[in-house]
Design a protein around this motif. Structure first.
Motif, mmCIF file in Angstrom:
data_model
loop_
_atom_site.group_PDB
_atom_site.id
_atom_site.type_symbol
_atom_site.label_atom_id
_atom_site.label_comp_id
_atom_site.label_asym_id
_atom_site.label_seq_id
_atom_site.Cartn_x
_atom_site.Cartn_y
_atom_site.Cartn_z
ATOM 1 N N UNK A 113 9.420 -2.732 0.354
ATOM 2 C CA UNK A 113 8.730 -1.605 -0.264
ATOM 3 C C UNK A 113 9.683 -0.808 -1.156
ATOM 4 N N UNK A 114 10.879 -0.523 -0.637
ATOM 5 C CA UNK A 114 11.860 0.230 -1.426
ATOM 6 C C UNK A 114 12.228 -0.514 -2.701
ATOM 7 N N UNK A 115 12.440 -1.828 -2.571
ATOM 8 C CA UNK A 115 12.848 -2.615 -3.742
ATOM 9 C C UNK A 115 11.717 -2.684 -4.768
ATOM 10 N N UNK A 116 10.492 -2.794 -4.286
ATOM 11 C CA UNK A 116 9.341 -2.802 -5.188
ATOM 12 C C UNK A 116 9.278 -1.523 -6.014
ATOM 13 N N UNK A 117 9.339 -0.383 -5.324
ATOM 14 C CA UNK A 117 9.237 0.908 -6.012
ATOM 15 C C UNK A 117 10.394 1.076 -6.999
ATOM 16 N N UNK A 118 11.611 0.758 -6.559
ATOM 17 C CA UNK A 118 12.772 0.925 -7.429
ATOM 18 C C UNK A 118 12.682 0.017 -8.652
ATOM 19 N N UNK A 119 12.233 -1.227 -8.467
ATOM 20 C CA UNK A 119 12.122 -2.157 -9.592
ATOM 21 C C UNK A 119 11.110 -1.653 -10.610
ATOM 22 N N UNK A 152 6.704 9.525 3.810
ATOM 23 C CA UNK A 152 5.377 8.921 3.989
ATOM 24 C C UNK A 152 5.158 8.638 5.481
ATOM 25 N N UNK A 153 4.048 9.112 6.053
ATOM 26 C CA UNK A 153 3.857 8.994 7.506
ATOM 27 C C UNK A 153 3.773 7.548 8.014
ATOM 28 N N UNK A 154 3.375 6.612 7.139
ATOM 29 C CA UNK A 154 3.216 5.219 7.593
ATOM 30 C C UNK A 154 4.518 4.421 7.521
ATOM 31 N N UNK A 155 5.575 5.023 6.997
ATOM 32 C CA UNK A 155 6.843 4.281 6.878
ATOM 33 C C UNK A 155 7.327 3.767 8.228
ATOM 34 N N UNK A 156 7.136 4.570 9.245
ATOM 35 C CA UNK A 156 7.654 4.191 10.572
ATOM 36 C C UNK A 156 6.917 2.998 11.170
ATOM 37 N N UNK A 157 5.773 2.628 10.590
ATOM 38 C CA UNK A 157 5.037 1.471 11.098
ATOM 39 C C UNK A 157 5.530 0.162 10.493
ATOM 40 N N UNK A 158 6.370 0.240 9.464
ATOM 41 C CA UNK A 158 6.847 -0.968 8.790
ATOM 42 C C UNK A 158 8.044 -1.571 9.514
ATOM 43 N N UNK A 159 8.138 -2.876 9.490
ATOM 44 C CA UNK A 159 9.343 -3.548 9.976
ATOM 45 C C UNK A 159 10.482 -3.266 8.997
ATOM 46 N N UNK A 187 0.837 -1.206 0.000
ATOM 47 C CA UNK A 187 0.000 0.000 0.000
ATOM 48 C C UNK A 187 0.874 1.260 0.000
ATOM 49 N N UNK A 188 1.924 1.252 0.815
ATOM 50 C CA UNK A 188 2.828 2.407 0.848
ATOM 51 C C UNK A 188 3.583 2.523 -0.471
ATOM 52 N N UNK A 189 3.984 1.388 -1.034
ATOM 53 C CA UNK A 189 4.647 1.411 -2.341
ATOM 54 C C UNK A 189 3.745 2.053 -3.393
ATOM 55 N N UNK A 190 2.455 1.724 -3.344
ATOM 56 C CA UNK A 190 1.505 2.314 -4.296
ATOM 57 C C UNK A 190 1.400 3.820 -4.090
ATOM 58 N N UNK A 191 1.361 4.268 -2.834
ATOM 59 C CA UNK A 191 1.299 5.707 -2.548
ATOM 60 C C UNK A 191 2.530 6.424 -3.097
#
Length: 447
Positions: free
Chosen positions: A59-65, A45-52, A19-23
């Motif tokens: 998420x980073x790898x998804x967006x970059x790919x 993104x405000x929800x980043x801090x909730x991720x492990x 979801x964050x990757x989509x945002x």
């Protein structure tokens, strides 16, 4: 009778990361926000801090790919969709890209990639009606996607056409395609170490490049790697570490570093024993530079100022101008650059580069050295900028770079004697361990 306790269903694992990757994808592709702005600092993104840590890395790898393979993804999805990608629901577009990227390039089971993309669409009011479409298209992608990629693998679809045309005109068709292939691979982590590169390469399960940079494929949080907390190294692409070499021996000399943040080159200068004055106009970036220097136990005078307007009390033995530019040489590490930049961006940037070069000349002592560099592959921001300065400043002359100054890498020296690295330089049998950022650097001396 004690009250009944009902289990609260937890979110499906991995859905929050997607979801964050989509945002963030929406931020790049539709709102023209950079990845750096959305991943770090006040605009993150405000929800980043909730991720492990694991989900954040995913998420980073998804967006970059996706950004690295955006042209190919667009081709594949257009072949699988009868009416094209839905334009009235950005979340449907993001879900298709996220699902297809996982199926085609990432180590995610196809069924999980499809299921999570469908859930992503179902959770968005505008996109929910496309859940069936997303499911069907991604199932077809799992069956037919690789064959569709094979059909177009000789084409450089992942570089915007305007940029590929420029590279072809300047570097030739063969080299331009090699560059496009190189930036399609996920890059390594490059580190500049204070000393004993071989020992750090061993500890970090990497290898030492001819230039002395340590290159590793380790992933995850950089701050958790050995040597970070006690300041033994800093992150810096191998190409970005080369321009400072052009000053030669600088121990005890006074060097001005214009546009210095985040400070990789400032650290190199300080580590070599120079008295460094580091200038940058951004207070936040200067704060980051100071933090980096503190961690590395290195000293430099850091000043928040517009380098063009800054007044110095004296002249310098050397001036480094790492000028703001289109950054097209960094697309392998910052794939959003390819889709955020436009050809028109070069006009104001070239004007700023000209002013910075003129300022640097005014700061130099007679006999002083000016090193000008940009992380751009565009000649207007490199070769032509220096040619224009030499034509207008009769007191400046070029000192050609010699191969032994750059670890014998003669292929990165131009006919004029300047430095020019390309993404396809330094090839390796494992593409992730090959390549360099695209950099230009020239060394000039004031008579």
């Amino acid at each position: 009778m004690p009250p009944q306790r009902f289990a609260v269903p937890s979110e499906v694992p991995g859905l929050a990361a997607r979801r964050i990757a989509a945002d963030i994808l929406d931020g790049v592709l539709h709102k023209h926000r950079t990845l750096d702005d959305q991943l770090d600092g006040a605009g993150a993104h405000p929800a980043l801090k909730t991720l492990s840590d694991r989900d954040r890395a995913l998420m980073r790898r998804l967006v970059a790919t996706i950004l690295r393979r955006l042209g190919t993804l667009g081709h594949v999805l257009s072949r699988l969709l009868d009416r094209g990608i839905p334009t009235d629901a950005p979340r449907a577009q993001s879900a298709l890209l996220i699902g297809a990227a996982q199926i085609l390039w990432m180590d995610v089971p196809d069924h999980a990639a499809v299921d999570l993309s469908v859930r992503l669409v179902q959770s968005d009011r505008r996109a929910a009606k496309y859940a069936g479409l997303v499911n069907a298209v991604l199932r077809r992608c799992a069956r037919e996607g690789q064959a569709l990629i094979e059909d177009i693998k000789t084409q450089a679809l992942d570089v915007p056409p305007w940029l590929l045309a420029r590279w072809t005109a300047h570097y030739g068709e063969t080299t331009a395609k090699q560059m496009a292939i190189a930036i399609g691979h996920e890059p390594s982590l490059d580190l500049t170490v204070k000393s004993d590169a071989a020992q750090w390469a061993s500890r970090l399960h990497g290898e030492t490049l001819p230039t002395g940079t340590v290159r590793t494929l380790l992933q995850g949080s950089v701050t958790m790697l050995p040597g970070f907390s006690d300041g033994q190294w800093w992150v810096q692409d191998a190409a970005a570490a080369l321009p400072v070499r052009l000053f030669g021996a600088i121990e005890g000399k006074h060097i001005a570093d214009l546009c210095a943040a985040p400070g990789g080159k400032t650290a190199q200068l300080a580590q070599s024993g120079a008295h460094v004055t580091a200038i940058d106009r951004s207070p936040a970036r200067v704060a980051r530079l100071r933090d980096n220097l503190t961690r590395l136990n290195l000293r430099a005078e850091a000043i928040v100022a517009d380098a063009v307007e800054w007044k110095s009390d004296g002249e310098f033995d050397g001036v480094l101008v790492d000028a703001p530019c289109t950054s097209t040489g960094t697309i392998r590490r910052h794939p959003d650059v390819a889709w955020l930049r436009q050809e028109a961006d070069m006009v104001p940037l070239a004007a700023l580069q000209k002013r910075l070069l003129q300022k640097a000349v005014s700061l130099l002592k007679p006999g002083g050295t000016l090193v000008y560099c940009t992380c751009s592959l565009e000649p207007e921001e490199g070769e032509r900028a220096v040619a224009a300065l030499l034509a207008s400043e009769s007191g400046m002359r070029r000192i050609a770079v010699e191969p032994d100054e750059v670890a014998g890498l003669a292929e990165i020296i131009t006919a004029d004697g300047d430095l020019r690295t390309l993404p396809c330089h330094l090839p390796h049998h494992d593409p992730r361990l090959g390549g360099l950022d695209g950099f230009y650097a020239a060394r000039l001396v004031k008579s």
